[in-house]
Design an enzyme around this catalytic site. Structure first.
Site, PDB file in Angstrom:
ATOM      1  N   CYS A 159       0.796  -1.295   0.018  1.00 36.58           N
ATOM      2  CA  CYS A 159      -0.043   0.015   0.038  1.00 36.58           C
ATOM      3  C   CYS A 159       1.036   1.164  -0.005  1.00 36.58           C
ATOM      4  O   CYS A 159       0.240   2.316  -0.191  1.00 36.58           O
ATOM      5  CB  CYS A 159      -1.046   0.015   1.070  1.00 36.58           C
ATOM      6  SG  CYS A 159      -2.247  -1.154   1.119  1.00 36.58           S
TER       7      CYS A 159
HETATM    8  N1  COA Z   1     -20.453  -8.820   7.525  1.00 36.07           N
HETATM    9  C1  COA Z   1     -21.239  -8.995   8.736  1.00 36.07           C
HETATM   10  N2  COA Z   1     -20.304  -8.912   9.963  1.00 36.07           N
HETATM   11  C2  COA Z   1     -19.186  -9.005   9.644  1.00 36.07           C
HETATM   12  C3  COA Z   1     -18.366  -9.251   8.598  1.00 36.07           C
HETATM   13  C4  COA Z   1     -19.015  -8.966   7.348  1.00 36.07           C
HETATM   14  N3  COA Z   1     -18.690  -9.107   6.251  1.00 36.07           N
HETATM   15  N4  COA Z   1     -16.931  -9.267   8.725  1.00 36.07           N
HETATM   16  C5  COA Z   1     -16.825  -9.326   9.856  1.00 36.07           C
HETATM   17  N5  COA Z   1     -18.179  -9.274  10.523  1.00 36.07           N
HETATM   18  C6  COA Z   1     -18.461  -9.578  12.040  1.00 36.07           C
HETATM   19  C7  COA Z   1     -17.441 -10.260  12.797  1.00 36.07           C
HETATM   20  O1  COA Z   1     -17.897 -11.579  12.844  1.00 36.07           O
HETATM   21  C8  COA Z   1     -17.439  -9.924  14.341  1.00 36.07           C
HETATM   22  O2  COA Z   1     -18.454 -10.294  14.851  1.00 36.07           O
HETATM   23  P1  COA Z   1     -18.319 -10.626  16.562  1.00 36.07           P
HETATM   24  O3  COA Z   1     -18.135  -9.316  17.065  1.00 36.07           O
HETATM   25  O4  COA Z   1     -19.751 -10.939  16.887  1.00 36.07           O
HETATM   26  O5  COA Z   1     -17.287 -11.839  16.456  1.00 36.07           O
HETATM   27  C9  COA Z   1     -17.628  -8.137  13.902  1.00 36.07           C
HETATM   28  O6  COA Z   1     -18.159  -8.035  12.622  1.00 36.07           O
HETATM   29  C10 COA Z   1     -16.501  -7.366  14.073  1.00 36.07           C
HETATM   30  O7  COA Z   1     -15.320  -7.863  13.270  1.00 36.07           O
HETATM   31  P2  COA Z   1     -13.978  -7.433  12.868  1.00 36.07           P
HETATM   32  O8  COA Z   1     -13.296  -8.239  12.019  1.00 36.07           O
HETATM   33  O9  COA Z   1     -13.343  -7.247  14.326  1.00 36.07           O
HETATM   34  O10 COA Z   1     -14.259  -6.076  12.199  1.00 36.07           O
HETATM   35  P3  COA Z   1     -13.600  -4.693  12.125  1.00 36.07           P
HETATM   36  O11 COA Z   1     -14.428  -3.593  13.061  1.00 36.07           O
HETATM   37  O12 COA Z   1     -12.233  -4.761  12.798  1.00 36.07           O
HETATM   38  O13 COA Z   1     -13.575  -4.301  10.826  1.00 36.07           O
HETATM   39  C11 COA Z   1     -11.837  -4.080   8.744  1.00 36.07           C
HETATM   40  C12 COA Z   1     -13.018  -4.930   9.908  1.00 36.07           C
HETATM   41  C13 COA Z   1     -11.325  -4.914   7.977  1.00 36.07           C
HETATM   42  C14 COA Z   1     -12.974  -3.154   8.360  1.00 36.07           C
HETATM   43  C15 COA Z   1     -11.081  -3.347   9.991  1.00 36.07           C
HETATM   44  O14 COA Z   1     -10.411  -4.105  10.739  1.00 36.07           O
HETATM   45  C16 COA Z   1     -10.122  -2.693   9.030  1.00 36.07           C
HETATM   46  O15 COA Z   1     -10.425  -1.846   8.272  1.00 36.07           O
HETATM   47  N6  COA Z   1      -8.867  -2.689   9.663  1.00 36.07           N
HETATM   48  C17 COA Z   1      -7.686  -1.786   8.987  1.00 36.07           C
HETATM   49  C18 COA Z   1      -6.795  -2.568   8.185  1.00 36.07           C
HETATM   50  C19 COA Z   1      -7.047  -2.505   6.660  1.00 36.07           C
HETATM   51  O16 COA Z   1      -8.083  -2.180   5.954  1.00 36.07           O
HETATM   52  N7  COA Z   1      -6.011  -2.810   6.300  1.00 36.07           N
HETATM   53  C20 COA Z   1      -6.000  -3.059   4.628  1.00 36.07           C
HETATM   54  C21 COA Z   1      -4.451  -3.054   3.889  1.00 36.07           C
HETATM   55  S1  COA Z   1      -3.943  -1.478   4.269  1.00 36.07           S
END
Ligand code: COA
Length: 377
Positions: A159
């Site tokens: 990235c």
């Molecule tokens: N639809 C519905 N629910 C989902 C889901 C989806 N597609 N994906 C995950 N969830 C649920 C999970 O099961 C979890 O449920 P739980 O709390 O009951 O266990 C909940 O949502 C939270 O999951 P989590 O993976 O912790 O989500 P998050 O809030 O961290 O968001 C990202 C996920 C990827 C959007 C976020 O972590 C992010 O953007 N991180 C930055 C890193 C990045 O983007 N890097 C890219 C390369 S630079």
């Protein structure tokens, strides 16, 4: 003695693929895959041998990431629950590669804005997260398609490829190794995204950005951007990883496994990268004698809106406004190295001479690059 010549970004360009996929469309396809999988494996799921898959949700995607849609090179293959990957026809050796084709489109846009022809450019850097083939370098093909004399090479810092490319071009221009450099970031992120992974199937889109960098004595356009300073950092992490590579066939048991596509620990990335990037920007500004309050704009890497809001807040000491920290994630999703350059391209024309901004990328490695720019008259 260091030359005092200013190094300028004199033009930027963006190639946006014509097809867009909304969160809702993507979720319909993902959920059809989940339903098929659970139906086909009902007996094993019932016996507790494998876990049932869980459906995705468009509202979650928008809330967790700020993403509402993404542009893609091929929509049909991605949305077909039996395929779930872009379908891109294999090109013959006599045709432009996919990356080179989009690189040429974005480069022409940037060259036109910079008032440059192929004869003015003497170096091409293709800087992106994934290269279509091992060799010859895509940059040499782009150079050939555009009719540029000189040299080209590819580089990959995930990235952060675009800001590392800017830094490389800046140093070459400062040292006299080139006089006008094209930095191109073709990102076919859908090619390495696992559309069957609920945690990440919504993250990426495709795009290509390009920048023209040159010294002030050759610049002919008004309102170019002086690069005041650049700073890069890297720190090894396994939290964003893709194990696809040329040695895969030497370990055939791993071929086609999910680790040969993008994989991340999203929460950890969020937690670890936000402070790293805020610290980088603050230290860089401080060393250059610039107060954060002097920044008119921050064109940040576009991976997650919450992440950018936190970085902006740590740097400015308050909530950044939408104008101060433009967001293109909603429309483009994460486009890897191209994200901050799309934001810069689309949200910088209104700035006036003397105003300051930072282009900042961050991602796998971990890697982060910060470029301080100032609008010229
Ligand atoms: N639809 C519905 N629910 C989902 C889901 C989806 N597609 N994906 C995950 N969830 C649920 C999970 O099961 C979890 O449920 P739980 O709390 O009951 O266990 C909940 O949502 C939270 O999951 P989590 O993976 O912790 O989500 P998050 O809030 O961290 O968001 C990202 C996920 C990827 C959007 C976020 O972590 C992010 O953007 N991180 C930055 C890193 C990045 O983007 N890097 C890219 C390369 S630079």
């Amino acid at each position: 003695m260091e030359a005092l010549t200013k190094i300028l970004i004199s033009g930027t360009g963006v190639f946006t693929p014509p097809n867009s996929i909304s969160n809702e469309e993507l979720v319909v396809s993902f959920n059809a895959y989940v339903q098929n999988f659970n139906k086909e494996n009902a007996a094993q799921i019932e016996a507790g041998e494998i876990e049932a898959l869980t459906e995705s949700n468009a509202a979650f995607i928008k809330k967790a990431s700020g993403i509402e849609s993404r542009y893609v090179l091929n929509k049909e293959g991605i949305l077909d629950p039996n395929i779930m990957a872009p379908q891109l026809r294999e090109r013959s050796n006599d045709e432009p590669s996919n990356l080179a084709e989009m690189a040429v489109a974005a480069s022409k846009d940037a060259m036109e804005r910079a008032g440059k022809t192929a004869a003015d450019i003497d170096a091409v850097l293709v800087a992106c997260s994934n290269l279509e083939r091992a060799y010859p370098a895509i940059a040499v093909e782009v150079q050939d398609l555009l009719g540029i004399e000189g040299f080209g090479f590819d580089m990959n810092v995930a990235c952060s490829s675009a800001t590392f490319g800017i830094k490389t071009a800046y140093d070459m221009l400062k040292a006299g190794g080139a006089k006008c450099v094209l930095v191109v970031d073709p990102e076919v992120c859908t090619g390495h995204l696992n559309f069957r992974d609920r945690d990440s199937h919504f993250i990426f889109g495709d795009v290509c950005t390009a920048l023209v960098l040159e010294t002030e004595d050759t610049c002919t356009v008004k309102g170019a951007w002086e690069i005041l300073s650049t700073r890069l950092i890297t720190k090894f992490s396994n939290n964003i990883r893709n194990n696809y590579g040329f040695l895969n066939r030497s370990a055939p048991e791993g071929v086609g496994q999910p680790d040969k596509l993008f994989k991340q620990e999203g929460r950890k990335v969020f937690r670890e990268v936000v402070p790293m990037v805020a610290k980088l920007i603050l230290a860089h500004l401080s060393d250059e004698g610039i107060e954060p309050a002097q920044l008119k704009r921050m064109w940040l890497h576009q991976a997650n809106k919450g992440m950018n809001d936190m970085i902006g807040k740590k740097v400015l000491g308050r909530e950044p406004s939408r104008e101060e920290q433009p967001n293109i994630l909603n429309e483009y999703a994460n486009t890897s190295s191209a994200g901050s350059i799309i934001a810069f391209n689309k949200h910088s024309d209104d700035m006036t001479a003397g105003e300051l901004g930072v282009i900042c990328s961050f991602g796998a490695g971990y890697s982060a690059g910060n470029v301080i720019v100032q609008r010229q008259a």
